[in-house]
Design a protein around this motif. Structure first.
Motif, PDB file in Angstrom:
ATOM      1  N   LYS A 218      -6.065  -4.656 -29.667  1.00 24.77           N
ATOM      2  CA  LYS A 218      -7.080  -5.281 -28.822  1.00 24.77           C
ATOM      3  C   LYS A 218      -8.310  -4.402 -28.658  1.00 24.77           C
ATOM      4  O   LYS A 218      -9.408  -4.901 -28.365  1.00 24.77           O
ATOM      5  N   PHE A 251     -11.377 -12.331 -28.272  1.00 25.38           N
ATOM      6  CA  PHE A 251     -10.120 -12.571 -27.567  1.00 25.38           C
ATOM      7  C   PHE A 251      -9.257 -13.573 -28.323  1.00 25.38           C
ATOM      8  O   PHE A 251      -8.060 -13.339 -28.541  1.00 25.38           O
ATOM      9  N   ASN A 254      -7.901 -12.033 -31.517  1.00 27.92           N
ATOM     10  CA  ASN A 254      -6.794 -11.124 -31.251  1.00 27.92           C
ATOM     11  C   ASN A 254      -5.534 -11.874 -30.827  1.00 27.92           C
ATOM     12  O   ASN A 254      -4.418 -11.525 -31.240  1.00 27.92           O
ATOM     13  N   TYR A 299      -1.885 -14.530 -24.865  1.00 23.58           N
ATOM     14  CA  TYR A 299      -3.061 -15.158 -24.281  1.00 23.58           C
ATOM     15  C   TYR A 299      -3.355 -14.641 -22.873  1.00 23.58           C
ATOM     16  O   TYR A 299      -4.459 -14.134 -22.607  1.00 23.58           O
ATOM     17  N   GLN A 302      -3.265 -10.469 -22.707  1.00 26.80           N
ATOM     18  CA  GLN A 302      -4.346  -9.897 -23.499  1.00 26.80           C
ATOM     19  C   GLN A 302      -5.711 -10.258 -22.934  1.00 26.80           C
ATOM     20  O   GLN A 302      -6.640  -9.444 -22.982  1.00 26.80           O
ATOM     21  N   PHE A 303      -5.866 -11.457 -22.398  1.00 24.64           N
ATOM     22  CA  PHE A 303      -7.136 -11.835 -21.783  1.00 24.64           C
ATOM     23  C   PHE A 303      -7.445 -10.927 -20.596  1.00 24.64           C
ATOM     24  O   PHE A 303      -8.588 -10.459 -20.434  1.00 24.64           O
ATOM     25  N   MET A 306      -8.177  -7.226 -21.965  1.00 23.08           N
ATOM     26  CA  MET A 306      -9.427  -7.152 -22.707  1.00 23.08           C
ATOM     27  C   MET A 306     -10.625  -7.358 -21.791  1.00 23.08           C
ATOM     28  O   MET A 306     -11.675  -6.731 -21.976  1.00 23.08           O
ATOM     29  N   TRP A 307     -10.491  -8.210 -20.797  1.00 26.21           N
ATOM     30  CA  TRP A 307     -11.582  -8.420 -19.846  1.00 26.21           C
ATOM     31  C   TRP A 307     -11.819  -7.162 -19.011  1.00 26.21           C
ATOM     32  O   TRP A 307     -12.963  -6.778 -18.747  1.00 26.21           O
TER      33      TRP A 307
END
Length: 326
Positions: A218, A251, A254, A299, A302-303, A306-307
């Motif tokens: 990521k 996103f 990934n 989903y 990782q969201f 990553m945010w």
């Protein structure tokens, strides 16, 4: 008037000078023109003894480190994840950012030495059973590695520090705070993976190492988000519509990459050969739980991570707080 003749040399062929400690400071042997022998203080026996002592100390320290590290992670298994080449790294980066049309996603396996069976003749080859192992990353594009995640982690810290300086938020402590900030995210994600493997009854160490390796990809999307959004927003950070568009693309890329790749880790194909000691038969209820975990991790988790890593106002706020305190 003529100058007096130079004094005669003390030795016929020597080109040295006396030292206050006695002896002659020669230029050394013909093979070591610039290596003085310091009056015979450092002879061959002393050098050999020092070399052997140093070699033994280094070997003992290496053995000690390997024995302690092997309690937590297998060094030979860890070397497998760093067995990469430059073409593999370039192709893998392209795959992480553009995974939409890639096929196939299954990892390649190779049979090892035959186990059991007959005497090895042509008539007994059908009775031999083979154990399979996964190919290293340099030979299989679908194999996870830890070289790209580690390098991406370091690049993320350096890039975030550079962007903080360009935005006027640089401080000597910003790199340390960014490192701690990213390390906390990585540790929390590893704890989540460890908890998930415990709930899903994944006891194989290689599967856990694969999950840890996949979790680091990521940072590639985060780096692209920071760079492209900084250019499109003219140095105003990763916010705005341009930043959100780049973030959503990286996103989803990934998430799609993890969804396809982790499918063969959490949901192995029962029709394929048994590779790496992975269980090939799982119950239906266990399969449903693993499918749900795969979707949530690819989903939702990782969201969130990553945010958090893509937000540039947090390091700036931390630096501003440090400046205010000073």
């Amino acid at each position: 008037m003529r100058s007096p003749p130079p004094p005669p040399s003390q030795q016929g062929g020597s080109h040295g000078y006396d030292t206050p400690y006695g002896g002659n400071m020669n230029q050394g042997a013909p093979g070591s023109q610039y290596a003085p022998n310091f009056g015979g203080f450092m002879n061959d026996h002393t050098a050999q003894m020092g070399y052997q002592v140093g070699k033994s100390a280094v070997k003992a320290s290496q053995d000690y480190m390997e024995q302690n590290l092997n309690r937590y992670v297998s060094i030979p298994a860890l070397k497998h994840y760093f067995n990469v080449t430059t073409p593999y790294v370039l192709r893998k980066l392209f795959l992480v950012l553009f995974p939409w049309r890639h096929k196939p996603w299954s990892r390649q396996q190779r049979p090892s030495t035959a186990v059991g069976g007959g005497s090895g003749g042509a008539q007994d080859q059908g009775n031999n059973s083979y154990s399979y192992y996964f190919l290293p990353p340099r030979e299989d594009l679908n194999s996870p590695d830890m070289y790209i995640p580690v390098m991406a982690f370091v690049t993320y810290i350096l890039l975030s520090t550079l962007l903080a300086g360009l935005q006027g938020n640089f401080h000597p402590q910003v790199m340390g705070s960014l490192f701690s900030y990213a390390l906390v995210v990585v540790v929390v994600e590893i704890v989540v993976l460890k908890l998930g493997t415990y709930i899903l009854s994944i006891t194989n160490d290689s599967q856990l190492m694969d999950l840890v390796a996949y979790s680091g990809y990521k940072f590639v999307g985060v780096i692209v988000t920071l760079m492209v959004s900084e250019i499109l927003n003219l140095g105003q950070g990763s916010g705005g519509w341009a930043g959100w568009i780049v973030f959503l693309y990286t996103f989803f890329a990934n998430a799609f990459f993890l969804l396809r790749s982790l499918k063969y880790v959490l949901l192995p194909d029962s029709s394929g050969p048994s590779g790496g000691g992975l269980p090939q038969t799982i119950a239906r209820s266990q399969k449903n739980r693993r499918t749900q975990f795969l979707f949530v991790y690819s989903y939702v988790v990782q969201f969130l991570f990553m945010w958090i890593l893509s937000k540039q106002d947090k390091p700036g706020a931390k630096v501003s707080g440090i400046k205010g305190a000073v």
